[in-house]
Design an enzyme around this catalytic site. Structure first.
Site, PDB file in Angstrom:
ATOM      1  N   ARG A  20      16.431  19.845   2.866  1.00 13.25           N
ATOM      2  CA  ARG A  20      16.519  21.274   3.161  1.00 13.25           C
ATOM      3  C   ARG A  20      17.541  21.501   4.273  1.00 13.25           C
ATOM      4  O   ARG A  20      18.106  20.569   4.819  1.00 13.25           O
ATOM      5  CB  ARG A  20      15.151  21.833   3.563  1.00 13.25           C
ATOM      6  CG  ARG A  20      14.587  21.192   4.810  1.00 13.25           C
ATOM      7  CD  ARG A  20      13.224  21.776   5.209  1.00 13.25           C
ATOM      8  NE  ARG A  20      12.131  21.317   4.355  1.00 13.25           N
ATOM      9  CZ  ARG A  20      11.369  22.129   3.615  1.00 13.25           C
ATOM     10  NH1 ARG A  20      11.596  23.439   3.618  1.00 13.25           N
ATOM     11  NH2 ARG A  20      10.381  21.650   2.877  1.00 13.25           N
ATOM     12  N   ASP A  64      12.418   6.861   4.983  1.00 17.24           N
ATOM     13  CA  ASP A  64      12.336   7.187   6.407  1.00 17.24           C
ATOM     14  C   ASP A  64      13.500   6.492   7.104  1.00 17.24           C
ATOM     15  O   ASP A  64      13.633   5.260   7.026  1.00 17.24           O
ATOM     16  CB  ASP A  64      10.996   6.693   6.967  1.00 17.24           C
ATOM     17  CG  ASP A  64      10.756   7.075   8.417  1.00 17.24           C
ATOM     18  OD1 ASP A  64      11.735   7.320   9.155  1.00 17.24           O
ATOM     19  OD2 ASP A  64       9.582   7.113   8.834  1.00 17.24           O
ATOM     20  N   VAL A  65      14.339   7.247   7.815  1.00 17.96           N
ATOM     21  CA  VAL A  65      15.522   6.639   8.434  1.00 17.96           C
ATOM     22  C   VAL A  65      15.175   5.705   9.580  1.00 17.96           C
ATOM     23  O   VAL A  65      16.052   4.987  10.076  1.00 17.96           O
ATOM     24  CB  VAL A  65      16.517   7.713   8.919  1.00 17.96           C
ATOM     25  CG1 VAL A  65      17.096   8.490   7.763  1.00 17.96           C
ATOM     26  CG2 VAL A  65      15.890   8.636   9.962  1.00 17.96           C
ATOM     27  N   ASN A  91      22.554  13.080   9.158  1.00 12.79           N
ATOM     28  CA  ASN A  91      22.085  14.420   9.490  1.00 12.79           C
ATOM     29  C   ASN A  91      20.604  14.456   9.846  1.00 12.79           C
ATOM     30  O   ASN A  91      20.161  15.398  10.520  1.00 12.79           O
ATOM     31  CB  ASN A  91      22.348  15.343   8.291  1.00 12.79           C
ATOM     32  CG  ASN A  91      21.636  16.659   8.417  1.00 12.79           C
ATOM     33  OD1 ASN A  91      22.027  17.522   9.189  1.00 12.79           O
ATOM     34  ND2 ASN A  91      20.552  16.843   7.645  1.00 12.79           N
ATOM     35  N   TYR A 155      15.259  16.535  22.573  1.00 10.32           N
ATOM     36  CA  TYR A 155      16.336  16.841  21.636  1.00 10.32           C
ATOM     37  C   TYR A 155      17.697  16.650  22.302  1.00 10.32           C
ATOM     38  O   TYR A 155      18.607  16.043  21.714  1.00 10.32           O
ATOM     39  CB  TYR A 155      16.182  18.266  21.129  1.00 10.32           C
ATOM     40  CG  TYR A 155      17.167  18.626  20.042  1.00 10.32           C
ATOM     41  CD1 TYR A 155      16.986  18.156  18.745  1.00 10.32           C
ATOM     42  CD2 TYR A 155      18.264  19.441  20.311  1.00 10.32           C
ATOM     43  CE1 TYR A 155      17.880  18.484  17.739  1.00 10.32           C
ATOM     44  CE2 TYR A 155      19.160  19.776  19.309  1.00 10.32           C
ATOM     45  CZ  TYR A 155      18.968  19.291  18.024  1.00 10.32           C
ATOM     46  OH  TYR A 155      19.865  19.615  17.043  1.00 10.32           O
ATOM     47  N   LYS A 159      20.550  13.958  21.127  1.00 11.37           N
ATOM     48  CA  LYS A 159      21.864  14.359  20.639  1.00 11.37           C
ATOM     49  C   LYS A 159      22.982  13.815  21.528  1.00 11.37           C
ATOM     50  O   LYS A 159      24.077  13.500  21.037  1.00 11.37           O
ATOM     51  CB  LYS A 159      21.942  15.884  20.514  1.00 11.37           C
ATOM     52  CG  LYS A 159      21.093  16.427  19.370  1.00 11.37           C
ATOM     53  CD  LYS A 159      21.492  15.796  18.022  1.00 11.37           C
ATOM     54  CE  LYS A 159      20.688  16.307  16.868  1.00 11.37           C
ATOM     55  NZ  LYS A 159      21.093  15.706  15.574  1.00 11.37           N
TER      56      LYS A 159
END
Length: 288
Positions: A20, A64-65, A91, A155, A159
């Site tokens: 999504r 699952d990454v 991503n 987060y 990042k």
């Protein structure tokens, strides 16, 4: 690339977090350019729907990454199905918001695990194919890597981590024909952001930011800009042009953010009830 043939046509791309949001839109934009796309993620039904309803050749892999073995297996299967992988878009990512002092550290750790470790494992699993194809790896980062904000410590840390990881990877593989790019996104109008704004925590973060940094940008134009960056093998992709200017002022941002935070949050700091109970959005709930 409307009306002309993309340089990516006929190649194979992998997109993680493709069920999504930005990931799905990037997968659709790649398929529209004649790319064979492997969609990786945790939401099996949504992945299958994305693969079946997309405008081109695609197949879904439920993975699952953060699972190194599963990623290696997926890399082998993608290569057998579509041939050498020329593009990888890392991503997949999750987020939570709230005051650090009230954080559930299990959730905080999961953000770092998915976003940083998951990106590194994705790169590791597909790097042999990228080296063979002299391909391109795009790491999805964020404005949060350039200027950290309160209430988003996990987060922002993640990042910043993937940004630094991508810089390091680029320096290692540049001489071997592999391009590495970093994409800097601002708020994007996804279910994750809408979920957060419904529950309130990100409204305080949003109040800290001046226009246009305080608005959410549509998903489809974001995906198109990312894919144009892939076509150009760009080292940096600034999805919104003004983000490049923020990058130029990076050294000034910590002081400016601290000053603005004192104005908005006050001397008492953020309220404990601004903490979000878990990971944001449907994708976050699947990863949690």
């Amino acid at each position: 690339m409307a009306g002309s043939r993309s340089v990516l046509a006929g190649r194979t791309a992998v997109v993680t977090g493709a069920a999504r949001g930005v990931g799905r839109a990037v997968a659709d934009a790649l398929m529209a350019r004649g790319v064979n796309v492997a969609l990786l993620g945790l939401e099996r039904d949504e992945l299958m729907a994305a693969a079946e309803s997309g405008p081109g050749s695609a197949r879904a892999w439920h993975v699952d990454v953060t699972d190194e073995r599963a990623l290696r297996d997926a890399a082998d299967q993608v290569t057998r199905r579509f041939g050498p992988v020329s593009v990888v878009v890392a991503n997949a990512g999750v987020a939570t918001v709230g005051p650090f002092e009230d954080s559930d550290m299990t959730v905080w750790r999961r953000v770092v695990e998915v976003n940083v470790i998951g990106s590194a494992l994705t790169a590791r699993a597909f790097l042999p194919g990228l080296l063979a194809a002299r391909g391109y790896y795009l790491q999805i980062s964020s404005l949060a890597a350039i200027g950290a904000a309160p209430l988003m410590s996990a987060y922002c840390a993640s990042k910043s981590g993937v940004e630094t990881f991508a810089h390091g990877l680029r320096s290692e593989v540049a001489g071997r024909g592999v391009g590495v790019g970093i994409a800097y996104l601002s708020w994007t109008d996804t279910e994750r952001i809408r979920d957060a704004w419904r529950h309130g925590p990100l409204r305080e973060v949003r109040a800290l930011m001046p226009w246009p940094a305080n608005r959410a940008h549509p998903v489809e134009p974001t995906a198109e800009r990312l894919v144009r960056g892939i076509e150009r093998r760009s080292s940096s992709v600034y999805v919104e042009p003004w983000v490049r200017g923020v990058q130029a002022a990076r050294a000034l941002l910590p002081g400016l953010v601290a000053w603005r935070s004192r104005q908005v949050l006050g001397s008492a700091g953020p309220r404990p009830e601004t903490a979000f109970p878990g990971l944001l959005g449907p994708g976050g709930r699947a990863a949690g």
